[in-house]
Write an enzyme that holds these catalytic residues in place. Structure first.
Site, PDB file in Angstrom:
ATOM      1  N   GLY A 264     -13.814   0.498  -4.628  1.00  0.00           N
ATOM      2  CA  GLY A 264     -13.745   1.357  -3.443  1.00  0.00           C
ATOM      3  C   GLY A 264     -14.438   0.699  -2.270  1.00  0.00           C
TER       4      GLY A 264
ATOM      5  CG  ASN B  52      -8.462   6.372  -4.318  1.00  0.00           C
ATOM      6  OD1 ASN B  52      -9.321   5.525  -4.122  1.00  0.00           O
ATOM      7  ND2 ASN B  52      -8.540   7.564  -3.776  1.00  0.00           N
TER       8      ASN B  52
ATOM      9  CB  THR C 220      -9.343  -0.873  -7.178  1.00  0.00           C
ATOM     10  OG1 THR C 220      -9.316   0.335  -6.443  1.00  0.00           O
ATOM     11  CG2 THR C 220      -8.541  -1.943  -6.501  1.00  0.00           C
TER      12      THR C 220
ATOM     13  CB  SER D  88     -12.470  -1.098   0.801  1.00  0.00           C
ATOM     14  OG  SER D  88     -12.898  -0.045   1.603  1.00  0.00           O
TER      15      SER D  88
ATOM     16  CB  THR E 137      -6.052   0.686  -6.277  1.00  0.00           C
ATOM     17  OG1 THR E 137      -6.976   1.691  -6.653  1.00  0.00           O
ATOM     18  CG2 THR E 137      -5.441   1.069  -4.942  1.00  0.00           C
TER      19      THR E 137
ATOM     20  NE  ARG F  84      -4.139   1.786   1.093  1.00  0.00           N
ATOM     21  CZ  ARG F  84      -5.116   2.174   0.290  1.00  0.00           C
ATOM     22  NH1 ARG F  84      -5.154   1.803  -0.975  1.00  0.00           N
ATOM     23  NH2 ARG F  84      -6.105   2.921   0.748  1.00  0.00           N
TER      24      ARG F  84
HETATM   25  N1  GLY Z   1      -8.557   3.140  -2.994  1.00  0.00           N
HETATM   26  C1  GLY Z   1      -9.559   2.228  -2.656  1.00  0.00           C
HETATM   27  C2  GLY Z   1      -9.187   1.347  -1.528  1.00  0.00           C
HETATM   28  O1  GLY Z   1      -8.010   1.093  -1.305  1.00  0.00           O
HETATM   29  O2  GLY Z   1     -10.048   0.909  -0.818  1.00  0.00           O
END
Ligand code: GLY
Length: 572
Positions: free
Chosen positions: A474, A401, A381, A453, A399, A104
């Protein structure tokens, strides 16, 4: 689970080694793609094919996953990426072990709690979503390189080669790509670099059939092939990223890039009947709430209620409402905030929440609060799944985002920057782009990872993996994955049926249930009668990319029908 039917009989003829028949039968409305020596399923056909070719050449699931990940960065620019981040679950068959790789994005060191607040103390959405400040330090390259180094069998250069060829030789623009780019035109043209990369030389939109070359991206990929992660986090690519930040008022420095770290975390797991669900721990909220929701739901006889009946959906909605209320309070980066994972996943806590559900009447989200204290103890994503013939598998979600992230490209480096900083809670109670609210646990801080998420999942039965799945979307990712699992575990659907079945979503706030087209008018009316606030316009939810295997050398793959251009590519 032996359902010998006409279709199964056909499979036995094609794959005589297969003694037990998996869940697929003649008369199913949707059939998955069938493969014998492995399978790759992603949202873009060329990238799936590249992964399948790597498997056919003797690479393992991780080699194929890394090749697919880099290929998607070329062929699916709206979500495939070098400038974003994600989560990868890897199952190693020989060791019977699941690894959870967290790549991440991290907030730059100079980021702080009030980064996106204006003079009045309100969230400046433009700044949070479409500026250089909205970019977290990208994790994708570090994540893919580390997965390859530790668990792959081919060389990094070998798995990067197809992506480099696609970027330098060009790809034929597909209809979905042309459509997607056209929809994002306004946002992309804000960035001079993006305007140059994603449109024809005269500024017009690319059309299906155009040949699209990405020379700068090819150069960046070559530097990664030559120097590994240093080809991105140090040297010319790092210079280009930092120059871009300085031009646009962003925060990412050389030090931030050099300090980026992939974290190998312990996966979260839970049980549902005979099944074990394994998923991503925080900073994903996906795994925790997926299992929490399954814990609540397992107390009802869902099968008897009937798939997508109003009574079934009522229980789903009430369960989702409670889980997302908890998400707003307790979930964040575990390196900064102590997330009460064990308590959230405890079965007695789920029972307490289940007992609070009125089976005839909707609750009001305003009456539902994060509840642990009562208990003592883009859309965008993209996901892809890979399974090799040795039984190793990868379930990967990554992703930028939003679709195309912030829309801002790094000039000279050929890739888009994420806008993942909007996944932090910029102000307590103030919703992000997905309508999600959060508090202290997910406040901005330098070096912290925003709550996600994304929910890559591996499902096990009797100790053997039977399904790899995940989705974009999302805040809706968790509920989309939940329903895919329930469709298979409770309603015995094959993976294609489970993918195609209409979905719903509720996330506590806003107090609104989204129903996909395909949920009938009678059901909608009954849900309203029970007091549910139903979003007037139906909306499509998620795009799962799944592979199942219920024994023997037969893999069943299903790309999601909700977006054209994806493919399940078998290896035979
Ligand atoms: N950017 C969406 C997520 O990581 O949940």
């Amino acid at each position: 689970m032996i359902r010998l039917t006409l279709f199964s009989f056909f499979l036995l003829l094609v794959f005589p080694a297969q003694a037990e028949t998996p869940i697929i039968q003649y008369g199913d409305r949707f059939h998955p793609v069938v493969g014998r020596d492995g399978m790759v399923v992603s949202q873009e056909r060329l990238a799936s094919q590249i992964g399948a070719d790597i498997l056919a050449r003797g690479g393992n699931a991780v080699d194929a996953a890394v090749a697919t990940g880099f290929a998607l960065a070329v062929t699916l620019p709206q979500a495939g990426n070098l400038g974003g981040g994600g989560f990868m679950l890897i199952y190693l068959a020989e060791q019977q072990k699941t690894i959870a790789l967290d790549y991440r994005e991290m907030a730059p060191a100079a980021a702080h709690r009030d980064l996106f607040l204006d003079d009045q103390g309100n969230v400046d959405k433009q700044k949070a979503r479409f500026s250089h400040l909205s970019a977290g330090v990208p994790g994708t390259v570090a994540g893919l390189v580390e997965a390859q180094k530790n668990y792959g069998e081919l060389s990094l250069a070998e798995v990067l080669k197809p992506a480099i060829s696609l970027a330098s030789g060009g790809i034929e623009v597909s209809y979905p790509l042309a459509y997607s780019l056209q929809r994002a035109e306004q946002r992309l043209k804000i960035s001079q670099a993006s305007a140059g990369y994603f449109f024809r030389a005269d500024g017009s939109s690319m059309k299906p059939g155009d040949n699209w070359k990405q020379a700068d991206l090819a150069k960046t990929l070559k530097r990664i092939a030559q120097r590994g992660a240093d080809g991105f986090y140090r040297g010319p690519t790092a210079e280009l990223i930092v120059d871009e930040m300085q031009r646009g008022g962003g925060l990412i420095t050389h030090r931030d890039l050099q300090q980026y770290r992939v974290v190998e975390r312990e996966s979260v797991s839970g049980t549902f009947g005979d099944y074990t669900v394994v998923s991503m721990p925080p900073p994903s909220s996906g795994g925790v709430h997926l299992i929490q929701m399954l814990n609540i739901l397992e107390g009802w006889d869902l099968k008897a209620l009937g798939h997508n009946s109003a009574d079934y959906l009522h229980r789903l909605i009430e369960t989702m409402r409670r889980a997302y209320a908890d998400r707003s309070e307790y979930l964040g980066d575990p390196d900064f905030y102590q997330v009460p994972v064990a308590r959230l996943l405890a079965k007695p806590y789920a029972k307490l929440l289940r007992e609070g559900v009125d089976l005839d009447k909707a609750s009001l989200s305003s009456d539902i609060k994060p509840s642990l204290e009562q208990y003592q103890e883009s859309p965008e994503t993209t996901h892809y799944s890979v399974w090799d013939k040795h039984g190793n598998l990868v379930s990967n979600t990554y992703t930028l985002n939003f679709s195309y992230g912030s829309g801002i490209s790094v000039k000279g480096a050929g890739f888009l920057l994420n806008n993942e900083m909007d996944d932090f809670s910029s102000k307590p109670g103030s919703p992000n782009a997905y309508g999600l609210v959060g508090k202290e646990a997910n406040a901005i801080a330098g070096g912290k990872r925003p709550l996600s998420s994304m929910s890559p999942v591996i499902l096990f039965k009797e100790g053997r993996p039977v399904l790899a799945t995940g989705s974009p979307g999302g805040s809706t990712i968790i509920t989309v994955v939940l329903q895919t699992l329930l469709n298979m575990m409770v309603f015995d659907m094959n993976v294609a049926e489970a993918t195609a079945a209409p979905r719903i979503h509720h996330q506590w706030l806003p107090d609104l249930v989204i129903l996909e087209p395909g949920i009938g008018a009678d059901t909608r009316a009954k849900l309203k009668q029970m007091g549910h606030k139903v979003m007037p316009e139906p909306r499509v939810l998620g795009r799962t990319q799944s592979i199942s295997n219920f024994g023997g050398p037969i893999f069943f793959g299903a790309t999601d029908y909700r977006w054209p251009g994806g493919a399940a590519v078998p290896v035979n």
